[in-house]
Design a protein around this motif. Structure first.
Motif, PDB file in Angstrom:
ATOM      1  N   ALA A  75       0.812  -1.213   0.000  1.00 36.91           N
ATOM      2  CA  ALA A  75       0.000   0.000   0.000  1.00 36.91           C
ATOM      3  C   ALA A  75       0.848   1.266   0.000  1.00 36.91           C
ATOM      4  N   ASP A  76       2.061   1.180   0.561  1.00 38.33           N
ATOM      5  CA  ASP A  76       2.910   2.365   0.641  1.00 38.33           C
ATOM      6  C   ASP A  76       3.366   2.846  -0.731  1.00 38.33           C
ATOM      7  N   GLN A  77       3.159   2.054  -1.769  1.00 39.82           N
ATOM      8  CA  GLN A  77       3.530   2.479  -3.118  1.00 39.82           C
ATOM      9  C   GLN A  77       2.465   3.371  -3.757  1.00 39.82           C
ATOM     10  N   PHE A  78       1.315   3.446  -3.148  1.00 37.13           N
ATOM     11  CA  PHE A  78       0.242   4.310  -3.653  1.00 37.13           C
ATOM     12  C   PHE A  78       0.437   5.706  -3.064  1.00 37.13           C
ATOM     13  N   ARG A  79       1.200   6.530  -3.770  1.00 32.84           N
ATOM     14  CA  ARG A  79       1.496   7.876  -3.271  1.00 32.84           C
ATOM     15  C   ARG A  79       1.803   8.798  -4.450  1.00 32.84           C
ATOM     16  N   GLY A  80       1.688  10.073  -4.204  1.00 36.46           N
ATOM     17  CA  GLY A  80       1.971  11.064  -5.245  1.00 36.46           C
ATOM     18  C   GLY A  80       0.844  11.157  -6.254  1.00 36.46           C
ATOM     19  N   THR A  81       1.192  11.464  -7.485  1.00 40.32           N
ATOM     20  CA  THR A  81       0.245  11.505  -8.597  1.00 40.32           C
ATOM     21  C   THR A  81       0.681  10.460  -9.611  1.00 40.32           C
ATOM     22  N   ILE A  82      -0.213   9.542  -9.956  1.00 41.85           N
ATOM     23  CA  ILE A  82       0.150   8.423 -10.816  1.00 41.85           C
ATOM     24  C   ILE A  82      -0.798   8.310 -11.998  1.00 41.85           C
ATOM     25  N   GLU A  83      -0.328   7.634 -13.031  1.00 41.70           N
ATOM     26  CA  GLU A  83      -1.191   7.289 -14.156  1.00 41.70           C
ATOM     27  C   GLU A  83      -2.156   6.186 -13.708  1.00 41.70           C
ATOM     28  N   GLN A  84      -3.340   6.186 -14.291  1.00 42.11           N
ATOM     29  CA  GLN A  84      -4.326   5.194 -13.872  1.00 42.11           C
ATOM     30  C   GLN A  84      -3.862   3.763 -14.140  1.00 42.11           C
ATOM     31  N   HIS A  85      -3.167   3.553 -15.262  1.00 46.88           N
ATOM     32  CA  HIS A  85      -2.737   2.193 -15.555  1.00 46.88           C
ATOM     33  C   HIS A  85      -1.612   1.717 -14.632  1.00 46.88           C
TER      34      HIS A  85
END
Length: 502
Positions: free
Chosen positions: A474-484
């Motif tokens: 879960a800690d990798q879900f951070r910042g602004t990311i592309e949906q894919h």
């Protein structure tokens, strides 16, 4: 000696706020706000520690659940429970990590559900109207899609021996759930009735048929949603609504074919049959509760044959999938949030948002975050806005009031806190001729918020949406990311290097 409020804040920081609840009165003084902020800051100095690898993955999708919907849903949830809505802590709020997600498609600035679901399910952006086929595929062009089929996270999980399930309050053949098991350049090809003859001649199959014959669908241990008519022949009467029939022109009874292929399985079309299914048993479940989409949560109690709550569907699915020692992937969509927004009906959208949050809360109560990654996000947003300067505690569906006094527009009329940029709630005449919502019941379940641009149906919004997560990876879900990128974060947490072999 710290005040009772400060002691509560410190306890919440250590234990985590109960989803959908506020303990005692919300912060109201300088000291209380400072204590609350300090407690949250302290809690974030030591990030949650979970296992290095996820055994299980649960993906929650709020179709059309943009940030404004999350906020309005939170306020409504709290106010409906007699609490302070603004400070209510929802189950989704309790997830540990968050990021903003770009939702544009391969050919669209503002996308529909087909390419956005394809993005987070397969790791590739697609064109408008296309489901789990690459951007090389032209919309509604069967020949161009051949060779560009994209495998979903559920397909990879099945390769690894994991159990899999799909739940949606929309038709199970609708774009968002279909992205997990089907490949088509035409999202509307849900049954052969909609499939063009040319596409059929070129080898394309309708989505319901792919559910029965494809790579992923036959291996699903749990599949729950609406969309019965897509699996029934046109001459067959619906079991719940005798005046309605199936939609298939080919005469095939796909429900019967599923039952024949799964002799130990259970098919359910009503609440009693669902309740009778033994989730701890070996047999899979295929449940279709409506000819089309399932009921809105606000209307579910009036369903003739009964429909289970989304939270109950999720709980039984987890109980069943947990039997597999290697782990599982469960994909859950609150599909009717989107439909209510398209109708310009904020009430039903918010009630369905809360139903999804209740499902997240139920999942959190059933799993161990040391081995289960929970991800909650949306495919896209809508044009819902939260506007004006309403006072704290003003009912979210009401007109804007400050200190209990109505706030008027330039023409002396009131306006609601929630409105849409476009849609069926648009008035034909603006300015002085705009109807005053103060003369209407804005709490009515069928009330349509006013909108600016008149359209038959309100549209999607193109702003970033939120993704939130707890558990391993879960800690990798951070910042602004592309949906894919969501696909790759989930794949890495669940399958590691094995998932790269596709």
């Amino acid at each position: 000696m710290p005040s009772a409020f400060i002691r509560r804040v410190l306890m919440l920081a250590a234990l985590g706020t109960a989803p959908g609840a506020v303990l005692g009165a919300p912060a109201a003084t300088t000291d209380e706000y400072r204590a609350q902020g300090e407690a949250q800051a302290t809690a974030r100095r030591a990030p949650p520690k979970h296992g290095a690898k996820a055994k299980n993955l649960i993906i929650f999708i709020g179709d059309g659940m943009g940030v404004s919907t999350i906020t309005a849903g939170r306020i409504w949830q709290g106010q409906a429970a007699g609490q302070d809505g603004e400070s209510t802590q929802t189950a989704m709020d309790s997830l540990d990590y968050a990021a903003l997600v770009k939702t544009y498609g391969a050919d669209a600035q503002v996308s529909d559900s087909a390419p956005t679901a394809t993005a987070f399910m397969t790791g590739v952006k697609a064109n408008e109207g296309a489901i789990s086929v690459g951007p090389e595929s032209k919309v509604r062009d069967c020949a161009s899609s051949k060779g560009h089929e994209l495998r979903s996270i559920l397909a990879l999980a099945q390769d690894a021996g994991l159990a899999t399930g799909v739940i949606s309050t929309a038709r199970i053949t609708h774009a968002t759930p279909a992205a997990s098991y089907a490949h088509t350049p035409g999202r509307d090809w849900e049954s052969d009735k909609e499939l063009p003859a040319e596409a059929a001649a070129q080898g394309c199959k309708d989505i319901a048929r792919q559910f029965i014959e494809g790579e992923v669908g036959p291996k699903l241990q749990v599949a729950i949603g609406g969309g019965r008519s897509m699996f029934m022949p046109a001459n067959a009467a619906d079991p719940e609504y005798p005046t309605k029939t199936g939609s298939r022109k080919d005469g095939r009874d796909l429900v019967g074919e599923w039952a024949a292929a799964h002799p130990g399985g259970t098919y359910a079309w009503n609440a009693a049959q669902f309740a009778a299914w033994n989730a701890e048993g070996k047999g899979p479940l295929f449940a279709l509760f409506e000819p089309s989409h399932m009921q809105y949560e606000a209307d579910r109690a009036g369903d003739p044959a009964g429909e289970p709550a989304l939270a109950d569907m999720v709980e039984k699915a987890i109980r069943h999938l947990s039997r597999t020692k290697k782990g599982y992937v469960l994909y859950v969509e609150g599909g009717r949030i989107d439909h209510a927004h398209h109708a310009g009906n904020a009430y039903r959208a918010l009630v369905d948002t809360v139903a999804l949050d209740n499902a997240v809360a139920r999942a959190l109560s059933r799993v161990d975050l040391d081995d289960t990654l929970i991800v909650s996000t949306a495919d896209h947003s809508h044009t819902l806005t939260i506007n004006g300067y309403p006072s704290r505690g003003n009912p979210i569906l009401d007109t804007v009031k400050e200190g209990g006094k109505p706030v008027l527009d330039a023409n002396g009329k009131q306006y609601t806190t929630l409105s849409y940029a476009n849609g069926s709630g648009a008035v034909k005449a603006g300015g002085k001729d705009r109807p005053d919502p103060a003369t209407e019941d804005t709490d009515d379940h069928d009330y349509r918020q006013q909108s600016l641009v008149p359209l038959i149906a309100e549209t999607h919004g193109g702003e970033d949406v939120a993704v939130r997560a707890s558990g391993p990876g879960a800690d990798q879900f951070r910042g602004t990311i592309e949906q894919h990128t969501i696909f790759y974060l989930m794949r890495n947490a669940l399958l590691g290097s094995k998932g790269r072999k596709r």
